[in-house]
Design an enzyme around this catalytic site. Sequence first.
Site, short mmCIF file in Angstrom:
data_model
loop_
_atom_site.label_atom_id
_atom_site.label_comp_id
_atom_site.label_asym_id
_atom_site.label_seq_id
_atom_site.Cartn_x
_atom_site.Cartn_y
_atom_site.Cartn_z
N ASP A 8 0.86 -1.17 0.00
CA ASP A 8 0.00 0.00 0.00
C ASP A 8 0.91 1.23 0.00
O ASP A 8 2.10 1.13 0.34
CB ASP A 8 -0.89 -0.06 1.24
CG ASP A 8 -1.66 1.23 1.44
OD1 ASP A 8 -2.24 1.73 0.45
OD2 ASP A 8 -1.66 1.75 2.57
N ASP A 10 0.07 5.12 1.02
CA ASP A 10 -0.03 6.06 2.15
C ASP A 10 -0.07 5.31 3.48
O ASP A 10 -0.94 4.47 3.70
CB ASP A 10 -1.29 6.93 1.99
CG ASP A 10 -1.32 7.64 0.64
OD1 ASP A 10 -0.28 8.22 0.26
OD2 ASP A 10 -2.36 7.60 -0.04
N GLY A 21 -7.92 11.02 13.59
CA GLY A 21 -7.58 9.61 13.74
C GLY A 21 -7.67 8.79 12.47
O GLY A 21 -7.53 7.57 12.51
N THR A 56 -2.36 1.11 -4.87
CA THR A 56 -2.89 2.25 -4.11
C THR A 56 -4.25 2.72 -4.62
O THR A 56 -4.43 2.93 -5.83
CB THR A 56 -1.86 3.42 -4.11
OG1 THR A 56 -2.38 4.53 -3.38
CG2 THR A 56 -1.48 3.88 -5.51
N ARG A 103 -10.55 -1.58 -6.94
CA ARG A 103 -10.48 -0.78 -5.71
C ARG A 103 -10.41 -1.71 -4.50
O ARG A 103 -11.29 -2.54 -4.29
CB ARG A 103 -11.72 0.13 -5.62
CG ARG A 103 -11.81 0.93 -4.34
CD ARG A 103 -12.92 1.98 -4.46
NE ARG A 103 -13.42 2.41 -3.18
CZ ARG A 103 -12.86 3.36 -2.42
NH1 ARG A 103 -11.74 3.95 -2.83
NH2 ARG A 103 -13.39 3.70 -1.27
N ASP A 129 -1.83 -0.58 5.92
CA ASP A 129 -2.13 0.04 7.22
C ASP A 129 -3.63 0.23 7.45
O ASP A 129 -4.02 0.89 8.41
CB ASP A 129 -1.43 1.41 7.33
CG ASP A 129 -1.97 2.44 6.35
OD1 ASP A 129 -2.48 2.04 5.27
OD2 ASP A 129 -1.90 3.64 6.66
MG MG Z 1 -2.66 3.23 3.53
#
Ligand code: MG
Length: 191
Positions: A8, A10, A21, A56, A103, A129
């Site tokens: 991934d 970001d 958050g 991504t 996606r 993440d």
């Molecule tokens: Mg990410």
Amino acid sequence: MPRAVFLDRDGVLNAPLVRNGLPYPPQTLEEFQVYPEASEACTLLRKAGFLLVVATNQPDVGRGTQRLEVVEQMHALLTQRIPLDRIEICTAANDNSPDAERRKPAPGMLLDAARALGLELALSYMIGDRWRDIDCGHAAGCTTIFIERNYTEKLRQRPHHYAADLLDAARLILSFEQPQPVPLAQAAHLL
Ligand SMILES: [Mg+2]
């Protein structure tokens, strides 16, 4: 057959903008900050024989609030700093967009890269993440590693492994590559 580590972007390769958050992609080249550990982590994985494929979601492009050109400039910068084999982008605005099969959490980007590079998905890894990365990795049949950034959103499926950052995740993968020590009882037969 080649294997890949899917990354991934970001929160894995570069710092996201965090508001309330939750992570958001950097909007400008100035905001695009590659994590200091990303280059070493990717070099280690490359040396171990993995191809490195970024996957991504960039829905702001599909929503018209970011230009594809800016995203591509970020990726040019990324490939200058880090040895990457391929970057897959999905610009679908949401899960109901016509191109949403690429996606995340849908596995389309990983499947497309696997077809193009001849990858063995069952021997590949997905590092992310957010829950979308983990569910995407599961859907593609990869081993999943979750980088815990303590966002307010919850995971859906359970990842196979957890890591603190990309370098930690890379070392974890390399530890699986080490030959396992032969148990003593078995070793006796080899003498
Ligand atoms: Mg990410």
